[in-house]
Motif scaffolding. Structure first.
Motif, short mmCIF file in Angstrom:
data_model
loop_
_atom_site.label_atom_id
_atom_site.label_comp_id
_atom_site.label_asym_id
_atom_site.label_seq_id
_atom_site.Cartn_x
_atom_site.Cartn_y
_atom_site.Cartn_z
N LYS A 1 8.05 13.44 1.44
CA LYS A 1 8.60 14.59 2.15
C LYS A 1 8.08 15.92 1.61
O LYS A 1 7.64 16.78 2.38
CB LYS A 1 10.13 14.55 2.10
N SER A 2 8.12 16.09 0.31
CA SER A 2 7.63 17.35 -0.26
C SER A 2 6.12 17.49 -0.05
O SER A 2 5.61 18.58 0.15
CB SER A 2 7.98 17.43 -1.75
N THR A 3 5.41 16.37 -0.11
CA THR A 3 3.97 16.40 0.15
C THR A 3 3.70 16.81 1.59
O THR A 3 2.78 17.60 1.87
CB THR A 3 3.34 15.03 -0.15
N LEU A 4 4.49 16.30 2.53
CA LEU A 4 4.33 16.70 3.93
C LEU A 4 4.64 18.18 4.11
O LEU A 4 3.94 18.89 4.84
CB LEU A 4 5.23 15.85 4.83
N THR A 5 5.68 18.65 3.45
CA THR A 5 6.04 20.06 3.53
C THR A 5 4.85 20.93 3.13
O THR A 5 4.50 21.90 3.79
CB THR A 5 7.24 20.36 2.62
N GLU A 6 4.22 20.57 2.03
CA GLU A 6 3.09 21.35 1.56
C GLU A 6 1.87 21.20 2.47
O GLU A 6 1.12 22.15 2.70
CB GLU A 6 2.72 20.94 0.14
#
Length: 541
Positions: free
Chosen positions: A35-40
């Protein structure tokens, strides 16, 4: 028409236009789904940042932009939600990143109260996981449109048709793929756009720090290049067409179907297509019902609701920041608003937009935007701020806690810091703080959905408030709402204790376990005990 009326009409038209440009959404998933990787990756594709860094980066690679807290960077997980504002393709995207770990569900629930759409992120190898299901139930209860993104297609995983079947069978959401992968999971070649039929072949950049290299091919050329993988993809697409798995806007907005996209956030594959889908398909802000169930239209005078409190985001300035979702009207920095719970004025001299740990002053905001009000010591989660005629939005419910500890200051000489820290963490909703005359203020009971919340409390009490604590577990696992009439009887029973929630004064009875609760309910049918919210739905047995 009077000048004032003309001016008001002009501003209403401006607000309506700006609201239509907004897309406010959250990403929900199970831990480790990316999720955080997708956000970035979304921020990278929107040119909001110049390079992407994985959560579990190697060497000197930086951590994700949205994870600003020390514990997040150390552990590689998201603990608190983050607000990212991105300009893309003539739109303003307000992306609210949320904690994926189940222990922080309450923070995620608050964020979901502030968005118009959710991105449901699935691991291609694991599909629907428990935390994803729990958060989807919250979206379903709110009838919130959901876009599905199947992540990690560059790694070995399941068959795409199998994943679609799981979505439909387990949560009753009809999947309508907008694109389709060429190549099995782990051998990701590119994506076919189901509407245009064009094929985008993708090549990963070194380390995945930049956008993937994309090459658009027509069907004949794609067949020559991809051979059997192309043929298999075409057969699966024909099956989707035969099944009628085509995007339908009405059922999507009703929360009955979900557009599905495939990709790999770490490699930056398919992220641009997701961004375009958010712009083209996700809903713009619309009227929100107030506490009298009357819709507050976006063109009305300013109103907004606090959905998150956060202190000490900037180590150099020990401030307290309130995150407010603008529901209606135009916000101008410096305007004096009314605090609905008290009726007192609230000045907005210091207002910021937040991009992860970075801040910038914001002068104007519109429905769908998230503004951060600095030094908001009088505000709490769920509070309404408004301009003009009075309006108040329904409160944001608290979750049913399942873990309880007694907190005490290690150093009695730092009791003032202890009190200040506990009050601050309670106001932020990091934990629920319960008190009683028997235990006293020096030994509050901390109540949490998951035990990791207590780790956050210990870390922040020591690092931010310079008052280390000891936390002694209590043998309770169930909480119920009660009232003043039933409280004395319940408190006298074995295996039960009544405490008061510090934030709102509500009485809660804590019980050792569900079996003891059943006995108490059986033997005392006249006593008031009401279930609390659990995972977005009413708690049941």
């Amino acid at each position: 028409m009077s000048v004032d009326t003309a001016g008001a009409t002009k501003q209403e038209s401006e607000v309506a236009h700006e609201a239509e440009r907004r897309r406010t959404f959250a990403v929900i998933s199970h831990p480790d789904a990316g999720k955080s990787t997708l956000t970035e990756a979304l921020a990278l594709h929107a040119a909001a940042i110049s390079s992407a860094g994985a959560v579990h980066g190697k060497g000197d690679r930086k951590g994700v932009t949205s994870d600003w807290m020390d514990m997040e960077q150390d552990r590689g997980i998201s603990i608190t939600s983050a607000a990212l504002r991105i300009d893309y393709d003539g739109r303003v995207l307000n992306l609210l990143d949320t904690p994926g770990h189940a222990d922080f569900s309450e923070d995620t629930y608050r964020v979901l109260s502030a968005v118009d759409c959710a991105i449901m992120l699935l691991d291609s190898a694991k599909g629907l996981e428990p935390q994803t299901l729990k958060l989807f139930d919250v979206c379903r209860a709110r009838k919130m449109p959901v876009i599905t993104f199947v992540n990690k297609w560059d790694r070995p995983g399941r068959e795409p048709l199998e994943l679609l079947d799981e979505i439909e069978q387990r949560i009753g959401l009809r999947p309508t793929p907008l694109n389709w992968p060429v190549g099995i999971a782990g051998d990701f070649r590119g994506l076919v756009d189901r509407t245009s039929g064009t094929y985008t072949k993708m090549t990963r950049t070194p380390g995945g720090a930049q956008k993937a290299i994309e090459e658009v091919l027509d069907a004949d050329r794609a067949a020559e290049v991809e051979l059997d993988a192309w043929e298999q993809a075409q057969e699966e697409i024909e099956l989707l067409e035969a099944l009628g798995a085509d995007f339908d806007h009405e059922s999507f907005m009703a929360g009955e179907s979900s557009p599905v996209l495939f990709g790999a956030a770490l490699s930056n594959f398919g992220v641009g297509q997701l961004l375009d889908t958010i712009v083209d398909r996700a809903p713009a802000p619309s009227a929100k019902a107030d506490d009298k169930e009357k819709p507050r239209e976006v063109e009305k005078p300013f109103s907004g609701q606090v959905f998150k409190m956060q202190a000490n985001m900037d180590k150099n300035h020990r401030d307290r920041m309130a995150f407010v979702r603008v529901s209606s009207g135009r916000f101008d920095r410096g305007m004096v608003l009314t605090h609905a719970p008290t009726g007192r004025p609230f000045a907005t001299k210091y207002t910021q937009a937040v991009f992860g740990s970075d801040r910038s002053t914001i002068d104007t905001a519109y429905p769908g935007d998230v503004i951060a009000l600095v030094n908001a010591h009088s505000l709490a989660v769920g509070d309404t701020l408004y301009d003009g005629p009075k309006v108040s939005f329904p409160p944001i419910p608290s979750f049913a806690p399942e873990h309880f500890v007694v907190a005490r200051a290690v150093d009695a000489g730092k009791y003032k810091q202890f009190q200040r820290g506990i009050a601050q963490l309670d106001a932020e909703g990091v934990v629920q703080v319960l008190t009683s005359d028997v235990r006293g203020e020096q030994a509050p009971v901390l109540a949490a959905v998951g035990p990791l919340q207590f780790d956050v409390v210990k870390h922040r009490m020591e690092q931010e408030f310079r008052s280390p604590i000891e936390a002694s577990p209590l043998e309770y696992s169930v909480a119920r709402r009660t009232d003043a009439e039933s409280a004395p009887t319940l408190h006298a029973l074995s295996g039960a204790e009544v405490l008061r929630r510090r934030s709102d004064g509500e009485l809660l009875v804590l019980v050792h376990n569900k079996w003891r609760l059943r006995v108490i309910e059986r033997d005392n049918p006249s006593l008031f005990m009401e279930a609390l919210l659990a995972g977005g739905v009413d708690e049941g047995e």
